[in-house]
Design a protein around this motif. Sequence first.
Motif, short mmCIF file in Angstrom:
data_model
loop_
_atom_site.label_atom_id
_atom_site.label_comp_id
_atom_site.label_asym_id
_atom_site.label_seq_id
_atom_site.Cartn_x
_atom_site.Cartn_y
_atom_site.Cartn_z
N GLY A 165 13.33 7.22 -9.86
CA GLY A 165 12.06 6.57 -9.55
C GLY A 165 11.93 6.17 -8.09
N VAL A 166 12.33 7.06 -7.18
CA VAL A 166 12.24 6.79 -5.74
C VAL A 166 10.78 6.76 -5.31
N ASP A 167 10.44 5.74 -4.51
CA ASP A 167 9.05 5.54 -4.07
C ASP A 167 8.77 6.03 -2.66
N ALA A 168 9.81 6.23 -1.86
CA ALA A 168 9.61 6.63 -0.47
C ALA A 168 10.86 7.34 0.04
N VAL A 169 10.66 8.25 0.97
CA VAL A 169 11.77 9.00 1.58
C VAL A 169 11.59 8.95 3.09
N PHE A 170 12.70 8.75 3.81
CA PHE A 170 12.64 8.67 5.27
C PHE A 170 13.94 9.18 5.86
N ALA A 171 13.94 9.39 7.16
CA ALA A 171 15.15 9.76 7.90
C ALA A 171 15.04 9.15 9.29
N GLY A 172 16.13 9.18 10.02
CA GLY A 172 16.14 8.59 11.36
C GLY A 172 15.59 9.54 12.40
N VAL A 173 16.46 10.07 13.25
CA VAL A 173 15.99 10.88 14.37
C VAL A 173 16.32 12.37 14.19
N SER A 174 17.04 12.74 13.15
CA SER A 174 17.40 14.13 12.93
C SER A 174 16.18 14.94 12.48
N MET A 225 10.36 -3.91 -7.08
CA MET A 225 11.00 -3.55 -5.82
C MET A 225 10.95 -2.04 -5.63
N LYS A 226 10.44 -1.60 -4.48
CA LYS A 226 10.34 -0.17 -4.20
C LYS A 226 11.70 0.38 -3.78
N LYS A 227 11.94 1.62 -4.18
CA LYS A 227 13.17 2.30 -3.78
C LYS A 227 12.87 3.27 -2.64
#
Length: 444
Positions: free
Chosen positions: A66-75, A1-3
């Motif tokens: 071990g985070v696989d991806a980083v994202f944010a909303g509209v900021s 499972m990706k984090k």
Amino acid sequence: MKKLLMLGTSLGSLDIVRTAQALGCHVIVTDYLPPELSPAKRGADEQWTISTGAVDELELRCREEGVDAVFAGVSEFNLDCVLDLCERLGLPCYFDRDAWEYARNKARFKELCRATGVPVADEFRLDEGDIVALRAGSPASPEAPDASLRFPVVVKPVDGCGNQGVSFCHGRAELLEAWQLVREVSDNPRVLVEEYVSGVEYCNVYALADGEASLLCVRTGFKQPGYPTNLYILGTTVAEHVEEYVRDINPAVTRMLKEAGCHDGLAWIQAIRDDEGRYSVLEMGHRLSADMMFDKMVTMRGFDAVRWMVECQLGVRHTADQLPQSQEHAFRDCASAYLLFAERAGVVSQIVGAETVANWAGPSASQEETASVELLVHPGDAVKQHQLVGKVTFHSVDCDGLCEMVRFINRELRIVDDDGHNMFVRFTDLGCVSATYERSLESR
């Protein structure tokens, strides 16, 4: 499972969390907010209390976990941090620094528009020396720095978003006040002074893959009469002149997006069409738009924009043949966002009717007619005048359903202050929306 790590809580953050979970991700949300003030944290699998701007600390924690991806909303601030983290951690990101600069710097964006044939408003070049001279000089002097200005003008920072630091000026005194306001919100020495263009404002969204752009939707912003010109209450896919835009403006915009290096994800442009049919493109975004009504467009377009963006951050390589067909005509269906702006300053006492609105059944009693409510305030919160306090997004099969939903919101939803008054601006100009809808269909 990706984090997947989500930076911050903003409009649409919970939609992103749920979408990532549906894709099988373990979702972590981080910012300084306690869970009771963050719907995204309450919906996440894990919560951190690290500030989104603490990039060094976040980088270390991401490596440990071990985070696989980083994202944010509209900021856009949080997306700045997303880019920093993705570069440090070697993670995929749908945008790079060159493309992001055009979205963050309005001056560079306008230069690119001129180079690619996208129409923009006229600009008047002033600097700090001109402002000093204006403060000391005579208004009647033909040598004054503002002698060539054609008031009214718009004054804004090159790096602002969400109308921050934007002023409409009708003379020298207002111009000087507006310049000072920009200096309070931006460190960039450049200040934009543009001709004021009035007309119908559009926010047109593009889906991107492998350097190609497809027009996902043309959207109109409707204002409530009597309120500030930049306070758009209803954003909707009800829009006329779609064919004209597709024929006359869209080719240059898609060329501009390619030249900017916008290869993947989403982008949007804000534009105004004046009464003589002239377009002026104001700015672009390379992110999800703040109204976050994309889930209400899935039925209309067969395209899930939020899922598309999350997949980009997970490293999915989309191809141009996966893009939705570019819009060519006005839609019969309506996807809309009713933005709730505070009519006056005050303290929230209670919120009534949010669940009732979320359970709305449209006039056709169709499962396709759905609504979602997202509030940014809670009882006890102090609110400033014209602060965004929430939104309702909804899909309807036609404009009659749209109008009925707006009336339903006005009747059922109340954000009440200590004096018992409703706090948000109610949109009532439904005759204008219906007339626009009818004209839009005449050209199909």
